[in-house]
Design a protein around this motif. Structure first.
Motif, PDB file in Angstrom:
ATOM      1  N   GLU A  38      -8.320  26.645  71.953  1.00 58.75           N
ATOM      2  CA  GLU A  38      -7.718  25.917  70.820  1.00 58.75           C
ATOM      3  C   GLU A  38      -7.092  26.898  69.829  1.00 58.75           C
ATOM      4  OE1 GLU A  38     -10.958  23.659  69.325  1.00 58.75           O
ATOM      5  OE2 GLU A  38     -10.671  21.980  70.725  1.00 58.75           O
ATOM      6  N   ARG A  39      -7.757  28.031  69.600  1.00 59.28           N
ATOM      7  CA  ARG A  39      -7.190  29.057  68.702  1.00 59.28           C
ATOM      8  C   ARG A  39      -5.912  29.638  69.307  1.00 59.28           C
ATOM      9  NH1 ARG A  39     -11.607  33.289  68.193  1.00 59.28           N
ATOM     10  NH2 ARG A  39     -10.171  34.270  66.701  1.00 59.28           N
ATOM     11  N   GLU A  90       1.654  27.783  69.251  1.00 55.82           N
ATOM     12  CA  GLU A  90       2.482  26.704  68.704  1.00 55.82           C
ATOM     13  C   GLU A  90       3.169  27.126  67.421  1.00 55.82           C
ATOM     14  OE1 GLU A  90       1.583  22.459  68.879  1.00 55.82           O
ATOM     15  OE2 GLU A  90      -0.443  23.058  69.484  1.00 55.82           O
ATOM     16  N   ARG A  91       2.494  27.902  66.586  1.00 56.44           N
ATOM     17  CA  ARG A  91       3.090  28.307  65.318  1.00 56.44           C
ATOM     18  C   ARG A  91       4.122  29.412  65.491  1.00 56.44           C
ATOM     19  NH1 ARG A  91       1.066  24.344  64.780  1.00 56.44           N
ATOM     20  NH2 ARG A  91      -0.157  23.489  63.052  1.00 56.44           N
ATOM     21  N   GLN A  92       3.917  30.254  66.495  1.00 50.94           N
ATOM     22  CA  GLN A  92       4.819  31.410  66.624  1.00 50.94           C
ATOM     23  C   GLN A  92       5.835  31.278  67.760  1.00 50.94           C
ATOM     24  OE1 GLN A  92       2.613  35.116  66.579  1.00 50.94           O
ATOM     25  NE2 GLN A  92       2.568  35.004  64.337  1.00 50.94           N
ATOM     26  N   GLU A  93       5.631  30.302  68.614  1.00 50.78           N
ATOM     27  CA  GLU A  93       6.612  30.113  69.698  1.00 50.78           C
ATOM     28  C   GLU A  93       7.297  28.745  69.554  1.00 50.78           C
ATOM     29  OE1 GLU A  93       7.383  32.589  71.404  1.00 50.78           O
ATOM     30  OE2 GLU A  93       5.712  33.904  70.899  1.00 50.78           O
ATOM     31  N   ARG A  94       6.581  27.720  69.964  1.00 48.00           N
ATOM     32  CA  ARG A  94       7.125  26.363  69.824  1.00 48.00           C
ATOM     33  C   ARG A  94       5.984  25.366  69.924  1.00 48.00           C
ATOM     34  NH1 ARG A  94       6.863  23.627  74.495  1.00 48.00           N
ATOM     35  NH2 ARG A  94       6.902  24.776  76.476  1.00 48.00           N
ATOM     36  N   PRO A  95       6.143  24.132  69.383  1.00 47.15           N
ATOM     37  CA  PRO A  95       5.094  23.122  69.522  1.00 47.15           C
ATOM     38  C   PRO A  95       4.926  22.689  70.976  1.00 47.15           C
ATOM     39  CG  PRO A  95       6.620  22.559  67.761  1.00 47.15           C
ATOM     40  CD  PRO A  95       7.242  23.672  68.530  1.00 47.15           C
ATOM     41  N   VAL A 131       5.471  29.920  77.324  1.00 43.97           N
ATOM     42  CA  VAL A 131       5.734  30.612  76.060  1.00 43.97           C
ATOM     43  C   VAL A 131       5.277  32.061  76.055  1.00 43.97           C
ATOM     44  CG1 VAL A 131       5.675  28.491  74.701  1.00 43.97           C
ATOM     45  CG2 VAL A 131       3.563  29.777  75.051  1.00 43.97           C
ATOM     46  N   THR A 132       4.409  32.469  77.011  1.00 47.28           N
ATOM     47  CA  THR A 132       3.950  33.864  76.997  1.00 47.28           C
ATOM     48  C   THR A 132       3.546  34.280  78.410  1.00 47.28           C
ATOM     49  OG1 THR A 132       2.359  35.433  76.070  1.00 47.28           O
ATOM     50  CG2 THR A 132       1.574  33.199  76.459  1.00 47.28           C
ATOM     51  N   ALA A 133       3.758  35.566  78.705  1.00 51.13           N
ATOM     52  CA  ALA A 133       3.325  36.141  79.981  1.00 51.13           C
ATOM     53  C   ALA A 133       2.181  37.117  79.772  1.00 51.13           C
ATOM     54  CB  ALA A 133       4.507  36.845  80.665  1.00 51.13           C
ATOM     55  N   ASP A 159       8.617  27.114  60.123  1.00 47.29           N
ATOM     56  CA  ASP A 159       9.193  28.132  61.004  1.00 47.29           C
ATOM     57  C   ASP A 159       9.002  27.801  62.487  1.00 47.29           C
ATOM     58  OD1 ASP A 159       9.964  29.685  58.844  1.00 47.29           O
ATOM     59  OD2 ASP A 159       7.941  30.509  58.657  1.00 47.29           O
ATOM     60  N   ARG A 160       8.552  26.595  62.801  1.00 49.40           N
ATOM     61  CA  ARG A 160       8.370  26.222  64.203  1.00 49.40           C
ATOM     62  C   ARG A 160       9.716  26.230  64.934  1.00 49.40           C
ATOM     63  NH1 ARG A 160       4.319  20.986  63.946  1.00 49.40           N
ATOM     64  NH2 ARG A 160       2.544  22.044  62.984  1.00 49.40           N
ATOM     65  N   ARG A 161       9.621  26.655  66.205  1.00 46.84           N
ATOM     66  CA  ARG A 161      10.844  26.662  67.016  1.00 46.84           C
ATOM     67  C   ARG A 161      10.726  25.623  68.110  1.00 46.84           C
ATOM     68  NH1 ARG A 161      10.888  33.031  68.099  1.00 46.84           N
ATOM     69  NH2 ARG A 161       8.662  32.609  68.019  1.00 46.84           N
ATOM     70  N   ASP A 162      11.814  24.988  68.397  1.00 47.93           N
ATOM     71  CA  ASP A 162      11.818  23.962  69.453  1.00 47.93           C
ATOM     72  C   ASP A 162      11.830  24.628  70.827  1.00 47.93           C
ATOM     73  OD1 ASP A 162      11.837  22.003  67.563  1.00 47.93           O
ATOM     74  OD2 ASP A 162      14.052  21.940  67.471  1.00 47.93           O
TER      75      ASP A 162
END
Length: 735
Positions: free
Chosen positions: A653-654, A660-665, A679-681, A732-735
């Motif tokens: 959850e963390r 979600e805050r730094q990449e996208r919801p 969103v991440t590798a 600052d969220r990104r789609d």
């Protein structure tokens, strides 16, 4: 139907009911704001319980009939209530005064009310308050029940506005009423048209902004043309005393002004009266009744008297006409510039300029002490009723103390009771200009909670005690004789004073002064000496540079002397509306002091900052800053160890919140695996995801795997929230 669908269907109705409830709570605040003013009027003059029943009853009737009574019928009923109230008030006015009421007089009185005439100055103020109260309360509540919120606050706001214009509604009462009115409109609109929590937060922020702006404007310092001292930390009382206003409020610490106010050419010294007040409010004094034009010789005292002729010359701008009591004739000014109060004082319609003078002929009571002492209680019509008035909230212990004092002195006649109470106050209380304004009833506080005070406190308390004994007495402001120089009296601001007049049948009003004389003399001499040493301008008139003791007048029992021997040597008392009374009109907020000597904020200050905190809280909620702050702390905390599966779920959850805050919801239909991989590798994120899936959907994990996932999330949080890559907010969220 799903639970979520059912909840969304019911929520609008629930919110509407809540908004309606809040709107009515706001209406209660508005009603209490102007109702409390009317209640205060009846508490002072009489009928407080009836007023409370009237306010509550009117609102209750409106709620009961609100759904069945048509609007036109309700408006017609309101007009009947208002017309009936005016008729009752008209019939309550004494017949002798009723004959003077004309359409022109009614119009002028209405204009006077709308331009600052206090309701408490009306002859039958309690009847007026009880007469007008039902109409606005009934109609405003009726309209609110009908959900016509705007018209509801128009009615209630008009009632509050009238009391603001009369000067009876104080700053915080007005602010409360304005906020209440805004609440009725705001939440009433949400009730009628629906609303959201975000709109509620916006309303709260607007309300708080209104309170802050209104309080800031109301507390801005005002300017006055009267003489003031460079030290603005405490009122001098001179300006308000010179202005001879219609009301006097007892305040706290004051200073004495050494500036010369006027000079008096007189064959004998006297206390120079400027105003008399008959209506005690618990916190100060009001002069009831209107003024009449001066048309010639005035009525003198009913008993024996001697004539005293004085010529008064203004040395500064004067808003009053000092004169020995009782003035019967004025010369030297145009009659159009002179008004006569219902208590018998004279006052100017325009300020007297420096150098202007007038001559007053006074008739001073000249009865012997034996004649005054043996006078009975056969008072003229209306005197006892008018001058024994006390607020209904006056504590009973004041009457008990007065009865004990007069009983101990075997005092039976009005004069004897006055002398006993005067002596008691003079001997039991110290004189001091440095006092803290008490809460509640001034006389009660001075008797039982204070060790010292200045003339306003002494005079107010003596009048109150006498009135509990049924002795007609009133509060008087003016000046002590002043410094005698070459046959005239030089009167300074520090000579301003407050004392008491007691009505003695067949003699008239007799002066008593319960304030200790010697301390007043010391205060005056010290203040004058200090001003002279500094070279302050205006502290001396011609030939008055050296201090000369003022001779003590021989007691005669009249107004020209203190009947029981209290030394009327000029002193510098500053109190309400006076110099010794220096506290009238220049009121300042007093700070409370704790037992350790530390200054505590006043109740008004605490209330103000409480409102500000509510506004800050609403703003934080509205912007989401509070929620983001909590989540930011949660994100950075490892949390307590629980079972491994729960720790693995918390770790994921963390991670999801961070991504979600730094990449996208995360999209609604997106699985946890699809979201993380898109969103991440980062290998650590993959380990956390795998651990989460085993804990949530598999056979569970062991402690080592849970700790590894928690540590991996901690590393990602520290790396991704460094200053080089600040933590992003919702915006600052990104789609």
């Amino acid at each position: 139907m799903s639970v979520d669908t059912e909840r969304s269907r019911l929520l609008p109705g629930i919110r509407t009911a809540e908004f309606r409830l809040v709107a009515f709570v706001a209406l209660v605040v508005l009603t209490v704001s102007y109702g409390s003013v009317l209640y205060h009027v009846t508490d002072v003059v009489g009928g407080a319980r009836l007023m409370l029943a009237t306010l509550v009853g009117s609102a209750t009737v409106a709620v009961v009939v609100g759904r069945v009574l048509r609007v036109r019928t309700a408006v017609f009923l309101t007009l009947l209530l208002l017309g009936g109230g005016v008729t009752i008030y008209f019939l309550s006015v004494p017949a002798s005064q009723r004959a003077l009421i004309s359409p022109a007089r009614l119009l002028s009185d209405t204009v006077a009310l709308l331009t600052g005439l206090s309701v408490l100055r009306l002859t039958q103020a309690n009847v007026w308050a009880l007469s007008v109260a039902p109409a606005p309360v009934f109609l405003s509540w009726y309209l609110a029940v009908r959900r016509r919120y705007v018209w509801s606050i128009v009615v209630g706001g008009t009632a509050l506005g009238l009391l603001v214009l009369t000067g009876d509604a104080g700053t915080y009462t007005t602010i409360a009423g304005v906020v209440g009115a805004a609440g009725v409109v705001g939440f009433g609109t949400l009730d009628r048209h629906g609303g959201t929590g975000a709109q509620v937060d916006t309303l709260v922020i607007c309300f708080v902004a209104m309170v802050v702006v209104a309080a800031t404007l109301s507390l801005a310092p005002t300017t006055r043309t009267g003489p003031v001292l460079p030290d603005r930390t405490s009122p001098t009382g001179v300006a308000s005393f010179v202005d001879s206003g219609d009301n006097v409020r007892v305040v706290g610490t004051i200073r004495l002004s050494p500036q010369v106010q006027f000079t008096v050419e007189s064959p004998t010294e006297s206390y120079w009266t400027t105003a008399t007040y008959d209506r005690y409010t618990g916190s100060g004094w009001v002069r009831s009744g209107d003024t009449d034009p001066y048309v010639g010789r005035l009525r003198g005292p009913p008993g024996g008297s001697r004539e005293v002729r004085q010529t008064v010359t203004a040395e500064t701008e004067l808003g009053a006409m000092p004169a020995a009591w009782r003035p019967v004739r004025v010369q030297g000014l145009q009659t159009t510039r002179i008004r006569v109060t219902s208590q018998g004082s004279v006052r100017p319609t325009t300020t007297l300029n420096p150098g202007e003078s007038y001559t007053v002929t006074s008739r001073v009571v000249d009865g012997s002490t034996d004649e005054l002492r043996t006078a009975g209680t056969d008072y003229p019509d209306g005197v006892a009723e008018r001058y024994t008035q006390l607020p209904e909230s006056t504590p009973d212990r004041v009457a008990t103390r007065a009865a004990n004092v007069t009983a101990a002195a075997d005092a039976e006649t009005p004069y004897e009771k006055a002398a006993a109470i005067e002596a008691h106050l003079e001997s039991s209380k110290r004189y001091s200009l440095t006092v803290e304004r008490p809460e509640g009833d001034v006389a009660d506080a001075f008797l039982f909670e204070m060790d010292a005070g200045y003339c306003t406190y002494f005079a107010t308390t003596m009048v109150t005690m006498l009135r509990t004994e049924g002795v007609p007495a009133r509060f008087v402001t003016g000046y002590t004789p002043g410094e005698r120089v070459d046959g005239e009296f030089v009167v300074r601001g520090l000579d301003s004073h407050a004392w008491v007049q007691v009505y003695v049948p067949e003699e008239g009003w007799v002066r008593f002064d319960p304030t200790p004389a010697s301390p007043r003399e010391s205060a005056e001499r010290a203040r004058l000496s200090e001003a002279r040493q500094r070279g302050d301008p205006g502290v001396d008139a011609e030939n008055s540079g050296a201090p000369t003791p003022t001779p003590t007048p021989t007691p005669t029992g009249g107004d020209g002397a203190t009947p029981t021997g209290a030394d009327p040597v000029p002193t510098g008392n500053a109190s309400v509306g006076t110099g010794d009374s220096g506290a009238v009109g220049g009121a300042v907020q007093q700070r409370a002091t704790g037992d350790d000597g530390v200054d505590l904020p006043s109740t008004e200050t605490l209330a103000f900052w409480s409102v500000v905190l509510v506004g800050v809280g609403a703003a934080v909620r509205r912007t989401g800053a509070g929620r983001r702050a909590v989540r930011a702390v949660w994100l950075r905390r490892r949390g307590p160890r629980r079972d491994p599966d729960a720790d693995a779920v918390r770790a994921f959850e963390r991670l999801a919140y961070l991504l979600e805050r730094q990449e996208r919801p995360r999209r609604p239909s997106e699985t946890p695996r699809a979201f993380v991989r898109s969103v991440t590798a980062d290998d650590r994120a993959a380990r956390v995801l795998a651990t989460y899936e085993r804990a949530r959907y598999g056979d569970g994990i062991d402690r080592a795997a849970a700790d590894d996932a928690t540590d991996a999330v901690g590393e990602l949080v520290r790396e991704r929230t460094l200053p080089t890559r600040p933590f992003a907010g919702d915006s600052d969220r990104r789609d």
